[in-house]
Design a protein around this motif. Structure first.
Motif, PDB file in Angstrom:
ATOM      1  N   ASP A   1      12.550 -80.195 -19.418  1.00  0.00           N
ATOM      2  CA  ASP A   1      13.305 -78.944 -19.228  1.00  0.00           C
ATOM      3  C   ASP A   1      13.044 -77.928 -20.340  1.00  0.00           C
ATOM      4  O   ASP A   1      13.828 -76.998 -20.546  1.00  0.00           O
ATOM      5  CB  ASP A   1      14.809 -79.251 -19.138  1.00  0.00           C
ATOM      6  N   PHE A   2      11.928 -78.059 -21.026  1.00  0.00           N
ATOM      7  CA  PHE A   2      11.620 -77.154 -22.135  1.00  0.00           C
ATOM      8  C   PHE A   2      11.266 -75.751 -21.637  1.00  0.00           C
ATOM      9  O   PHE A   2      10.736 -75.570 -20.540  1.00  0.00           O
ATOM     10  CB  PHE A   2      10.445 -77.690 -22.950  1.00  0.00           C
ATOM     11  N   SER A   3      11.535 -74.761 -22.483  1.00  0.00           N
ATOM     12  CA  SER A   3      11.126 -73.382 -22.221  1.00  0.00           C
ATOM     13  C   SER A   3       9.694 -73.181 -22.706  1.00  0.00           C
ATOM     14  O   SER A   3       9.092 -74.061 -23.327  1.00  0.00           O
ATOM     15  CB  SER A   3      12.044 -72.423 -22.979  1.00  0.00           C
ATOM     16  N   VAL A   4       9.142 -71.977 -22.438  1.00  0.00           N
ATOM     17  CA  VAL A   4       7.794 -71.647 -22.911  1.00  0.00           C
ATOM     18  C   VAL A   4       7.693 -71.803 -24.427  1.00  0.00           C
ATOM     19  O   VAL A   4       6.754 -72.418 -24.948  1.00  0.00           O
ATOM     20  CB  VAL A   4       7.420 -70.204 -22.489  1.00  0.00           C
ATOM     21  N   ARG A   5       8.655 -71.229 -25.123  1.00  0.00           N
ATOM     22  CA  ARG A   5       8.627 -71.281 -26.596  1.00  0.00           C
ATOM     23  C   ARG A   5       8.746 -72.715 -27.093  1.00  0.00           C
ATOM     24  O   ARG A   5       8.055 -73.118 -28.040  1.00  0.00           O
ATOM     25  CB  ARG A   5       9.766 -70.426 -27.167  1.00  0.00           C
ATOM     26  N   GLN A   6       9.621 -73.502 -26.462  1.00  0.00           N
ATOM     27  CA  GLN A   6       9.775 -74.896 -26.872  1.00  0.00           C
ATOM     28  C   GLN A   6       8.494 -75.693 -26.619  1.00  0.00           C
ATOM     29  O   GLN A   6       8.140 -76.570 -27.405  1.00  0.00           O
ATOM     30  CB  GLN A   6      10.951 -75.532 -26.122  1.00  0.00           C
ATOM     31  N   GLY A   7       7.821 -75.376 -25.519  1.00  0.00           N
ATOM     32  CA  GLY A   7       6.555 -76.039 -25.221  1.00  0.00           C
ATOM     33  C   GLY A   7       5.498 -75.750 -26.268  1.00  0.00           C
ATOM     34  O   GLY A   7       4.764 -76.643 -26.704  1.00  0.00           O
ATOM     35  N   GLU A   8       5.412 -74.480 -26.685  1.00  0.00           N
ATOM     36  CA  GLU A   8       4.462 -74.105 -27.725  1.00  0.00           C
ATOM     37  C   GLU A   8       4.774 -74.831 -29.035  1.00  0.00           C
ATOM     38  O   GLU A   8       3.869 -75.325 -29.714  1.00  0.00           O
ATOM     39  CB  GLU A   8       4.502 -72.592 -27.963  1.00  0.00           C
TER      40      GLU A   8
END
Length: 260
Positions: A73-80
């Motif tokens: 459930d990560f966001s784009v920023r969390q994925g980066e």
């Protein structure tokens, strides 16, 4: 140091790090990545350790991938952030260690597992091993260096096909591709890794560290591998290992490198 998800043992100059999450097929979660970082760092700083072997517990998996439940459930920023931290903390860290790292792939090496094996300085595998980067089947791409290291090892076309199809290769195919150096039985995997480690340990650890730095430089943006080679070559002349190695050669005896 005690660990929850890995084992680290030192014997006769070899540190064997075993990812020990058999119920999860040794999948990498953030805690395991952090523990691996500490174990590799500790081994690299230990003057008694000349070679590190990384493997997985059991006979099914080296590392079957990342622990998907942690980032579903990560966001784009969390994925980066996840990719950046993982690369710095473990995968790039291992690739640039001064101590040689051999990956002994004892089963499935998928996703982050294959990325960890590729970060090692070279790989051997048991004949039941299967390797691949299946991330696109989950709607994501390899994030721990897989899109860079796989083409470096097997070529752009083969890497494109493996990543796009989310396919796997067996040990013999991986050997043909140049992804691994040797295939052996499950029983002989660690003995073979230790045999190769023994050959490495007969040589100068200082020179080996310089060779690793020079080889890596040829694959890094903004680095000139030839220039790095010249610099590292010159540095060797100021080491006690060089003096011992050349003197032993002239005296027709085996060198006893001090590692300095």
């Amino acid at each position: 140091m005690s660990y929850t998800n890995i084992l680290s043992e030192i014997e006769d100059g070899i540190c064997t790090i075993t990812i020990n999450r058999p119920s999860k097929l040794n999948a990498l979660n953030t805690e395991t990545i952090a523990e691996l970082h500490e174990a590799f760092k500790e081994a690299d700083h230990d003057t008694e350790v000349k070679v590190i072997i990384i493997t997985g517990s059991g006979e099914k998996a080296f590392v079957a991938g990342a622990d998907i439940s942690e980032f579903a459930d990560f966001s784009v920023r969390q994925g980066e952030k996840l990719a950046a931290k993982g690369q710095a903390q473990l995968f790039d860290f291992v690739a640039h260690l001064a101590t040689p790292v051999i990956a002994a792939v004892n089963g499935f090496a998928l996703g982050g597992g294959l990325e960890l094996a590729m970060a090692a300085h070279f790989r051997i595998a048991s004949d039941n091993a299967k390797m691949g980067l299946p991330e696109v089947s989950l709607g994501v791409i390899p994030g721990y260096g897989g899109t860079q290291r796989l083409p470096q090892l097997v070529g752009k076309g083969r890497a494109m096909e493996l990543i796009m199809t989310a396919g796997m290769v067996d040990a013999n195919q991986a050997l043909t591709y140049g992804l691994i150096n040797h295939v052996t039985s499950q029983e002989e995997l660690l003995p073979l890794a230790e045999k190769i480690a023994g050959k490495i340990m007969r040589n100068s650890s200082v020179a080996i560290a310089s060779a690793i730095a020079a080889i890596n430089a040829g694959y890094e943006d903004g680095e000139n591998g030839f220039e790095t080679e010249i610099t590292e070559f010159g540095k060797c002349f100021g080491t006690a290992d060089f003096k011992e190695g050349t003197q032993a050669f002239l005296e027709k005896r085996k060198p006893e490198f001090p590692g300095q």
